[in-house]
Design an enzyme around this catalytic site. Structure first.
Site, mmCIF file in Angstrom:
data_model
loop_
_atom_site.group_PDB
_atom_site.id
_atom_site.type_symbol
_atom_site.label_atom_id
_atom_site.label_comp_id
_atom_site.label_asym_id
_atom_site.label_seq_id
_atom_site.Cartn_x
_atom_site.Cartn_y
_atom_site.Cartn_z
ATOM 1 N N LYS A 127 0.639 -18.812 5.233
ATOM 2 C CA LYS A 127 -0.227 -19.227 6.315
ATOM 3 C C LYS A 127 -0.654 -18.011 7.129
ATOM 4 O O LYS A 127 0.036 -16.992 7.029
ATOM 5 C CB LYS A 127 0.462 -20.259 7.190
ATOM 6 N N LYS A 158 6.311 -21.362 23.041
ATOM 7 C CA LYS A 158 7.221 -20.216 22.959
ATOM 8 C C LYS A 158 7.852 -20.044 24.333
ATOM 9 O O LYS A 158 7.279 -20.434 25.347
ATOM 10 C CB LYS A 158 6.436 -18.936 22.647
ATOM 11 N N HIS A 183 2.658 -26.593 10.646
ATOM 12 C CA HIS A 183 3.976 -27.229 10.692
ATOM 13 C C HIS A 183 3.947 -28.598 11.379
ATOM 14 O O HIS A 183 4.506 -29.571 10.879
ATOM 15 C CB HIS A 183 4.973 -26.334 11.432
ATOM 16 N N GLU A 209 10.573 -23.393 21.091
ATOM 17 C CA GLU A 209 11.169 -22.121 20.698
ATOM 18 C C GLU A 209 11.514 -21.303 21.928
ATOM 19 O O GLU A 209 10.795 -21.355 22.937
ATOM 20 C CB GLU A 209 10.187 -21.314 19.851
ATOM 21 N N ARG A 230 0.812 -1.225 0.000
ATOM 22 C CA ARG A 230 0.000 0.000 0.000
ATOM 23 C C ARG A 230 0.840 1.267 0.000
ATOM 24 O O ARG A 230 0.485 2.264 -0.585
ATOM 25 C CB ARG A 230 -0.909 0.008 1.231
ATOM 26 N N ASP A 287 4.078 -23.971 3.465
ATOM 27 C CA ASP A 287 4.352 -24.310 4.861
ATOM 28 C C ASP A 287 5.866 -24.439 4.910
ATOM 29 O O ASP A 287 6.430 -25.420 4.410
ATOM 30 C CB ASP A 287 3.688 -25.636 5.236
ATOM 31 N N HIS A 288 6.533 -23.450 5.476
ATOM 32 C CA HIS A 288 7.982 -23.407 5.281
ATOM 33 C C HIS A 288 8.706 -24.588 5.928
ATOM 34 O O HIS A 288 9.835 -24.890 5.571
ATOM 35 C CB HIS A 288 8.568 -22.052 5.713
ATOM 36 N N ASP A 311 -0.983 -21.253 15.012
ATOM 37 C CA ASP A 311 0.283 -20.763 14.469
ATOM 38 C C ASP A 311 1.238 -21.898 14.088
ATOM 39 O O ASP A 311 1.956 -21.805 13.098
ATOM 40 C CB ASP A 311 0.945 -19.854 15.518
HETATM 41 C C1 BG6 Z 1 6.164 -19.463 11.857
HETATM 42 C C2 BG6 Z 1 5.383 -19.061 13.063
HETATM 43 O O1 BG6 Z 1 5.334 -20.072 10.909
HETATM 44 O O2 BG6 Z 1 7.186 -20.363 12.226
HETATM 45 C C3 BG6 Z 1 6.288 -18.463 14.123
HETATM 46 O O3 BG6 Z 1 4.393 -18.103 12.697
HETATM 47 C C4 BG6 Z 1 7.420 -19.410 14.428
HETATM 48 O O4 BG6 Z 1 5.556 -18.182 15.308
HETATM 49 C C5 BG6 Z 1 8.117 -19.832 13.146
HETATM 50 O O5 BG6 Z 1 8.326 -18.760 15.301
HETATM 51 C C6 BG6 Z 1 9.143 -20.891 13.434
HETATM 52 O O6 BG6 Z 1 9.895 -21.136 12.277
HETATM 53 P P1 BG6 Z 1 11.363 -21.739 12.368
HETATM 54 O O7 BG6 Z 1 11.736 -21.961 10.952
HETATM 55 O O8 BG6 Z 1 12.192 -20.707 13.063
HETATM 56 O O9 BG6 Z 1 11.236 -23.001 13.161
#
Ligand code: BG6
Length: 512
Positions: free
Chosen positions: A172, A365, A265, A240, A64, A201-202, A260
């Site tokens: 996502k 977290k 994941h 994490e 934007r 989905d990384h 999340d």
């Molecule tokens: C993301 C979440 O998809 O993945 C985050 O939204 C999370 O909350 C992150 O911290 C974790 O990714 P990675 O690759 O650091 O394990």
């Protein structure tokens, strides 16, 4: 640059597809956002650096905020210099890459600006030879996942006439529950074919996650043991240390740990570890088997949620030697927030292979350590020949997904000496020492696949829906408990003690 550099990854080799993408314009919605700066632009730069982007390529940032091409390029240069895994920034590579970076301001709800976008894209095709092939990447807030494709469709930007292709990558979260995910899916399928939609989905782009299939189906020794007869339990942990980092509070408040991390994941990890061998090594066959696992995940009733799911929220504590705020003290978080930052659950898969085997999932977290792993614990030997109850028996295969990527298998061994003493020992494999090369970032891999048109590592519609069916049942069950169902844990601890009550007899959460 060598644009045909072959990729040494069995996922692609088995597919027999082209290994380098053809001409295209990468249209990045959300060009001023956090994801773009931290992950997407560094990934594109790294691909360019390795000669994996096509010669006829252009990246158009869309957002934007009104700004010039030059202003966006400058901001992206700083982002890449800060976040790329290749340090320092290579000025020659950057210069060549930056020439093909442009910016277009667009109010996402304004149809006239999509008409302008179309004019700009046609111009890019003429000037940069991108041949009308477009990849629209939606790194935007989820409320735009439906409207941006509608607007693109309205100005004829989703068509594929004359051999051109159009793909849409959706970040996502894909929906916030089963109903909204179904609605989004129906909407997108009204505009696009399934093969044009790439739900990212990384986690699937991580080397260690891809290696789950190579390990299981590329070796004869694991698969014969990979079922209820030999496996006692499976434990998946994604721990994490990060909290809200001063910026994620408003987003996280609406998501929470289940939406999340678990819905996407962790469900993907579960499906890879539990799936049947695919009929062939290609996208649909692999996704068919993953989807079947998620289909076999029975939704939990409110009564089951009460005994099989624990949620928690971190309070003030100490982490890595520093004081950490409690979740409710974080910026953008309500003082009476009901959002979970930790979830642990026990579930089962209703399949012949897995019936009766508990799957334990845990994510939080502000835990003491960043560590993601899948631990497969094998059953005890059928006959206890060794009478000493102090002998710890059993074998566990641990797939360490990050950060210390590798794999270990523990087993019982005799301690040298005259006494009959036994101890658990480990065989260990470590990616770093075995291969010595740094793995590409997950986003590099996935962007490259989307450019090539390989959807193996993207989630298919049915996978998303089945995952939501399960997670929605958890959300409903937890909502029914009200605030009383929320537990707390101090930042820097392994979550609420209540998580222990999910475990069946003789099982324990692994200490990482
Ligand atoms: C993301 C979440 O998809 O993945 C985050 O939204 C999370 O909350 C992150 O911290 C974790 O990714 P990675 O690759 O650091 O394990």
């Amino acid at each position: 640059m060598d644009h045909a550099t072959p990729l040494a990854n069995p996922f692609r080799e088995g597919l027999g597809r082209a290994t380098a993408p053809g001409p295209c314009c990468f249209v990045l919605f959300g060009a001023t956002g956090d994801l773009c700066a931290r992950k997407l632009l560094p990934a594109l730069y790294n691909l360019a650096r390795e000669g994996l982007t096509p010669a006829e390529f252009y990246v158009l940032g869309v957002s934007r905020k009104p700004q010039s091409d030059l202003q966006w390029r400058t901001a992206m240069q700083q982002a890449v210099a800060k976040y790329s895994r290749h340090q320092p920034l290579d000025p020659a590579v950057w210069e060549a890459f930056a020439q093909r970076l442009g910016y277009q301001a667009c109010e996402f709800g304004n149809p006239a600006q999509y008409a302008d976008l179309r004019v700009r894209l046609d111009d890019i095709d003429r000037r940069w030879g991108t041949a009308g092939n477009r990849l629209f990447y939606l790194a935007v807030a989820p409320e735009f996942f439906a409207s941006i494709p509608s607007q693109l469709g309205a100005v004829g930007l989703l068509g594929e006439s004359g051999g051109r292709w159009t793909r849409v990558v959706v970040e996502k979260p894909f929906g916030t529950d089963l109903t909204s995910a179904e609605a989004l899916s129906t909407h997108l399928r009204g505009l696009l074919r399934e093969r044009q939609i790439y739900r990212i989905d990384h986690y699937l782009g991580k080397e260690t996650v891809q290696n789950i299939l190579t390990l299981r189906f590329g070796n004869a020794i694991f698969e014969p043991l990979w079922d209820r007869r030999y496996i006692e339990a499976v434990q998946i942990t994604v721990a994490e240390t990060v909290g809200m980092e001063g910026r994620r509070g408003p987003f996280y408040e609406r998501a929470g740990a289940l939406r999340d991390m678990v819905q996407n994941h962790m469900m993907q990890l579960l499906s890879l570890v539990a799936m049947e061998p695919p009929a062939a090594w290609h996208a649909e066959a692999i996704r068919d088997e993953k989807a079947k696992v998620l289909q076999a995940l029975a939704p939990l009733s409110a009564e089951q949620v009460a005994t099989q799911v624990v949620r928690g929220q971190y309070t003030r504590g100490y982490l890595l030697g520093e004081e950490a705020l409690g979740y409710r003290e974080e910026d953008g978080v309500a003082a009476d927030s009901a959002t979970e930052t930790f979830v642990a659950l026990r579930t089962e898969l209703r399949t012949w292979r897995w019936s009766g085997v508990p799957f334990y999932l845990r994510h939080g977290k502000r835990l003491p350590k960043r560590a993601s792993e899948i631990a497969v614990t094998f059953r005890q030997p059928p006959l206890a020949l060794f009478q000493n109850p102090d002998d710890p028996s059993g074998n566990t295969l641990v797939l360490r997904l990050q950060p210390d990527e590798g794999l270990s298998l523990s087993f019982l061994s005799k301690v040298p000496g005259m006494r009959l003493q036994r101890r658990q020992v480990k065989m260990d494999f470590n990616y770093g020492s075995a291969f010595g090369t740094a793995s590409p970032e997950a986003y590099e891999r996935l962007i490259l696949d989307a450019l090539i048109g390989d959807s193996t590592l993207f989630t298919r519609d049915d996978e998303v829906q089945y995952a939501w069916r399960f997670v929605s049942s958890l959300l409903d069950g937890l909502a029914a408990q009200g605030p009383a169902g929320m537990t707390t844990y101090e930042a820097g601890t392994w979550g609420p003690p209540a998580a222990d009550r999910l475990l069946l007899a003789d099982h324990a959460w692994r200490r990482l």
